[in-house]
Design an enzyme around this catalytic site. Structure first.
Site, mmCIF file in Angstrom:
data_model
loop_
_atom_site.group_PDB
_atom_site.id
_atom_site.type_symbol
_atom_site.label_atom_id
_atom_site.label_comp_id
_atom_site.label_asym_id
_atom_site.label_seq_id
_atom_site.Cartn_x
_atom_site.Cartn_y
_atom_site.Cartn_z
ATOM 1 N N TRP A 45 -0.753 27.812 -12.265
ATOM 2 C CA TRP A 45 0.467 27.144 -11.680
ATOM 3 C C TRP A 45 1.584 25.934 -12.794
ATOM 4 O O TRP A 45 0.468 25.028 -13.494
ATOM 5 C CB TRP A 45 0.509 27.010 -10.422
ATOM 6 C CG TRP A 45 1.753 26.192 -9.955
ATOM 7 C CD1 TRP A 45 1.929 24.690 -10.295
ATOM 8 C CD2 TRP A 45 2.725 25.805 -9.393
ATOM 9 N NE1 TRP A 45 2.945 24.138 -9.850
ATOM 10 C CE2 TRP A 45 3.769 25.087 -9.152
ATOM 11 C CE3 TRP A 45 3.658 27.306 -9.238
ATOM 12 C CZ2 TRP A 45 4.885 25.419 -8.415
ATOM 13 C CZ3 TRP A 45 4.489 27.232 -8.872
ATOM 14 C CH2 TRP A 45 4.690 26.488 -8.387
ATOM 15 N N MET A 46 1.868 25.571 -12.673
ATOM 16 C CA MET A 46 3.211 24.658 -13.487
ATOM 17 C C MET A 46 4.401 24.087 -12.467
ATOM 18 O O MET A 46 5.207 24.788 -12.673
ATOM 19 C CB MET A 46 3.303 24.202 -15.288
ATOM 20 C CG MET A 46 4.066 23.842 -15.646
ATOM 21 S SD MET A 46 4.263 23.571 -17.624
ATOM 22 C CE MET A 46 5.505 25.267 -17.217
ATOM 23 N N ASN A 47 4.055 22.792 -12.532
ATOM 24 C CA ASN A 47 6.078 22.180 -12.371
ATOM 25 C C ASN A 47 6.519 21.505 -12.720
ATOM 26 O O ASN A 47 6.580 21.848 -14.310
ATOM 27 C CB ASN A 47 5.997 22.009 -10.592
ATOM 28 C CG ASN A 47 4.788 20.915 -10.451
ATOM 29 O OD1 ASN A 47 4.347 21.198 -9.964
ATOM 30 N ND2 ASN A 47 5.743 20.104 -9.204
ATOM 31 N N ASP A 48 6.576 20.005 -12.819
ATOM 32 C CA ASP A 48 8.004 19.132 -12.796
ATOM 33 C C ASP A 48 6.318 18.338 -14.862
ATOM 34 O O ASP A 48 5.594 18.799 -14.809
ATOM 35 C CB ASP A 48 7.146 17.342 -12.489
ATOM 36 C CG ASP A 48 7.757 17.948 -10.691
ATOM 37 O OD1 ASP A 48 8.425 19.077 -10.517
ATOM 38 O OD2 ASP A 48 7.373 16.742 -10.697
ATOM 39 N N ARG A 175 7.310 8.031 -4.399
ATOM 40 C CA ARG A 175 6.822 9.102 -5.330
ATOM 41 C C ARG A 175 7.334 8.803 -6.390
ATOM 42 O O ARG A 175 8.478 8.585 -6.533
ATOM 43 C CB ARG A 175 6.066 10.404 -4.736
ATOM 44 C CG ARG A 175 7.390 11.974 -4.748
ATOM 45 C CD ARG A 175 6.155 12.653 -4.511
ATOM 46 N NE ARG A 175 7.268 13.464 -3.563
ATOM 47 C CZ ARG A 175 8.272 13.509 -2.588
ATOM 48 N NH1 ARG A 175 7.458 13.074 -1.366
ATOM 49 N NH2 ARG A 175 8.931 14.922 -2.543
ATOM 50 N N GLU A 227 13.905 12.534 -5.274
ATOM 51 C CA GLU A 227 12.463 12.949 -6.431
ATOM 52 C C GLU A 227 12.917 12.483 -8.423
ATOM 53 O O GLU A 227 13.755 12.367 -8.439
ATOM 54 C CB GLU A 227 11.669 14.304 -6.753
ATOM 55 C CG GLU A 227 11.618 15.202 -4.795
ATOM 56 C CD GLU A 227 11.070 16.213 -4.782
ATOM 57 O OE1 GLU A 227 9.811 16.249 -3.564
ATOM 58 O OE2 GLU A 227 11.025 17.110 -5.549
HETATM 59 C C1 FRU Z 1 9.537 18.102 -8.046
HETATM 60 C C2 FRU Z 1 7.836 17.514 -6.742
HETATM 61 C C3 FRU Z 1 7.337 15.549 -7.013
HETATM 62 C C4 FRU Z 1 6.151 15.505 -6.858
HETATM 63 C C5 FRU Z 1 5.300 16.589 -7.545
HETATM 64 C C6 FRU Z 1 4.424 17.964 -6.713
HETATM 65 O O1 FRU Z 1 8.952 18.811 -7.952
HETATM 66 O O2 FRU Z 1 8.130 17.244 -5.577
HETATM 67 O O3 FRU Z 1 8.195 15.147 -6.092
HETATM 68 O O4 FRU Z 1 5.512 14.431 -7.378
HETATM 69 O O5 FRU Z 1 6.903 17.625 -7.074
HETATM 70 O O6 FRU Z 1 4.066 18.791 -7.325
#
Ligand code: FRU
Length: 493
Positions: A45-48, A175, A227
């Site tokens: 998995w990858m996000n931000d 955050r 965010e």
């Molecule tokens: C945005 C988010 C951030 C949080 C992170 C958690 O996509 O929800 O606000 O820090 O992803 O993975």
């Protein structure tokens, strides 16, 4: 006749034609839907994007990562480096969850003045500690800001022993700190997402933070939680204009998550917006949590997460999930009396040499990733169709009656994994110019559209059963196309 003429104006780059390789450079069989020119994690998995920073001619990309599964979970910071923003080398995981929690999104700076005392030129990461046990126990203060430092150029990291450096005052969503150096006041400024607004903090040492001001409670889009902010100046004919980027989930322009921005002034204490128009960095469904690199001078390079929380956890990829957008250079444009942020694919993408581009009638043969550029002296409705021989397609285009650009993926192949995925997303044409230009960056599972010098941008992902192999340009005969360039791009990985 015009149309006939432009076909001949197409630049054919006839270089040694190679069949599309099924192996990567590291000789791993290519996985279905794995992009060829976009950054993806090695697995899982990858996000931000996090901690984007340039140091000693090297770009660092950290990212939200769960190394044990293809769905979101306990967050780590994955890490990769690049000298050209296009070819990335995977590095060991930089930050692991600890007793204070998961490592949520944040930023990184180079402490040239040794303000924090970790050493001159220490790379310092500022991030959110997310205490999931605290969250489950119903506490409101489970998100706090912490720091970590590296004195070997990002290879190894030490968490600051006195974390947290900024404690939660009782705000549930607290955050994603983005820290930058504010030269006039000689202070670090932290731009923090605090539920439904942005809160600015300042510090001289990255360890002690003072609240400066808040922005946004009654301005902008509020269809979801705020965010991943970013704050930086851009210049328009020498005039400094500050840009505040705020991602929002849900409540994006086409459903799910999206990224809005404000233009205005920042004086080291307060951000004031010039106007209340809601503006989006990218109107497509798949550009989220994007921020810019630290330490790149006046050049602002942006990278976003090419997915949407509406379906990110269920997209049909097997061994990994999600990619980043291509790097984009941000600039300012004025329409009427309002400033807008434009995005353009970064020039480093030219490092991916073009392979052969061939055209028959109005069709190009697509072999993986490609760049397509069109300029026209007049604008009429038109469409650009990416398709395979199973009648699956994605259509990118312009609808003159509605004065809207669009990405239609209703017939793009695998669409049933989430009910809203089979969508037609639209974006306003913001430009009032008679002329039009458009660049498309096409990859195996995405298209990024930059219209009118990047004034209207749209990004969409898709998952055809078989790769798209054809690009068809369907224009109204009245549209006066002046140039058309198409080149398949060499895989970056
Ligand atoms: C945005 C988010 C951030 C949080 C992170 C958690 O996509 O929800 O606000 O820090 O992803 O993975």
């Amino acid at each position: 006749m015009k149309y006939f003429y432009f076909l001949f104006a197409v630049i054919f780059i006839a270089c040694n034609e190679k069949p599309r390789e099924q192996k990567t450079e590291s000789n791993v069989t290519r996985e279905r839907h794995r992009p060829l020119i976009h950054f993806t994690p090695p697995a899982h998995w990858m996000n931000d994007p996090n901690g984007l920073v340039k140091f000693n001619d090297e770009y660092h990309l950290f990212y939200q990562h769960y190394p044990d599964n293809t769905v979101w979970g306990p967050m780590h910071w994955g890490h990769a480096t690049s000298t050209d923003l296009v070819h990335w080398t995977h590095k060991p995981i930089a930050l692991y969850p600890d007793s204070l929690g998961y490592i949520f999104s944040g930023s990184a700076v180079i402490d040239t003045g040794n303000t924090a005392g970790f050493g001159k030129n220490a790379m310092i990461a500022i991030f959110t500690h997310h205490d999931s046990a605290g969250e489950k126990a119903g506490r409101k203060t489970f998100q706090n800001q912490g720091i970590a430092y590296s004195t070997d150029g990002g290879n190894t990291w030490t968490k600051y022993e006195k974390n947290p450096v900024l404690k939660n005052p009782g705000i549930r969503d607290f955050r994603d700190p983005k820290v930058s150096w504010h030269t006039p006041s000689k202070k670090w400024i932290m731009t923090l997402a605090t539920l439904d607004r942005i809160t600015f903090y300042s510090s001289t040492d990255l360890k002690t933070w003072t609240k400066e001001s808040e922005f946004g409670k009654n301005v902008g889009a509020h269809g979801g939680v705020w965010e991943c902010p970013d704050l930086f100046p851009l210049y328009y004919n020498g005039t400094e204009v500050w840009v505040l980027i705020v991602s929002i989930n849900p409540g994006g322009p086409n459903g799910g998550s999206g990224t809005q921005y404000f233009t205005g002034q920042f004086d080291g204490h307060e951000f004031t917006s010039y106007d209340t128009t809601v503006k989006w960095i990218d109107y497509g469904p798949d550009d989220y949590a994007g921020v810019t690199f630290f330490n790149t001078g006046n050049r602002k390079i942006f990278l976003g997460w090419m997915s949407n929380w509406q379906y990110a956890n269920v997209v049909p990829t097997e061994k990994w999930r999600s990619a980043m957008t291509v790097p984009r250079d941000l600039a300012l444009e004025k329409v009427g009396d309002k400033y807008y942020v434009t995005s353009a694919p970064s020039k480093e993408l030219n490092n991916l040499e073009s392979l052969q581009g061939t055209i028959t009638n109005n069709k190009f043969k697509l072999s993986g990733a490609a760049a397509l550029r069109i300029t026209a002296d007049t604008i009429e409705s038109f469409s650009i169709i990416l398709s395979n021989d199973s009648a699956q397609k994605v259509v990118v285009g312009y609808d003159k009656n509605a004065n809207q650009y669009y990405i239609d993926r209703t017939q793009s192949g695998r669409i049933s994994f989430e009910k809203g995925f089979a969508s037609r997303s639209v974006a306003p044409r913001l430009s009032t110019a008679g002329k039009m230009n458009m660049a498309l960056i096409i990859d195996v599972a995405s298209v990024e559209m930059f219209a009118d010098n990047g004034l209207t941008v749209m990004t969409g992902i898709f998952f055809p059963d078989k790769d798209f192999t054809e690009v068809t340009i369907d224009t109204n005969s009245k549209m006066d196309i002046t140039s058309l360039n198409f080149g398949n791009l060499k895989p970056a990985f």
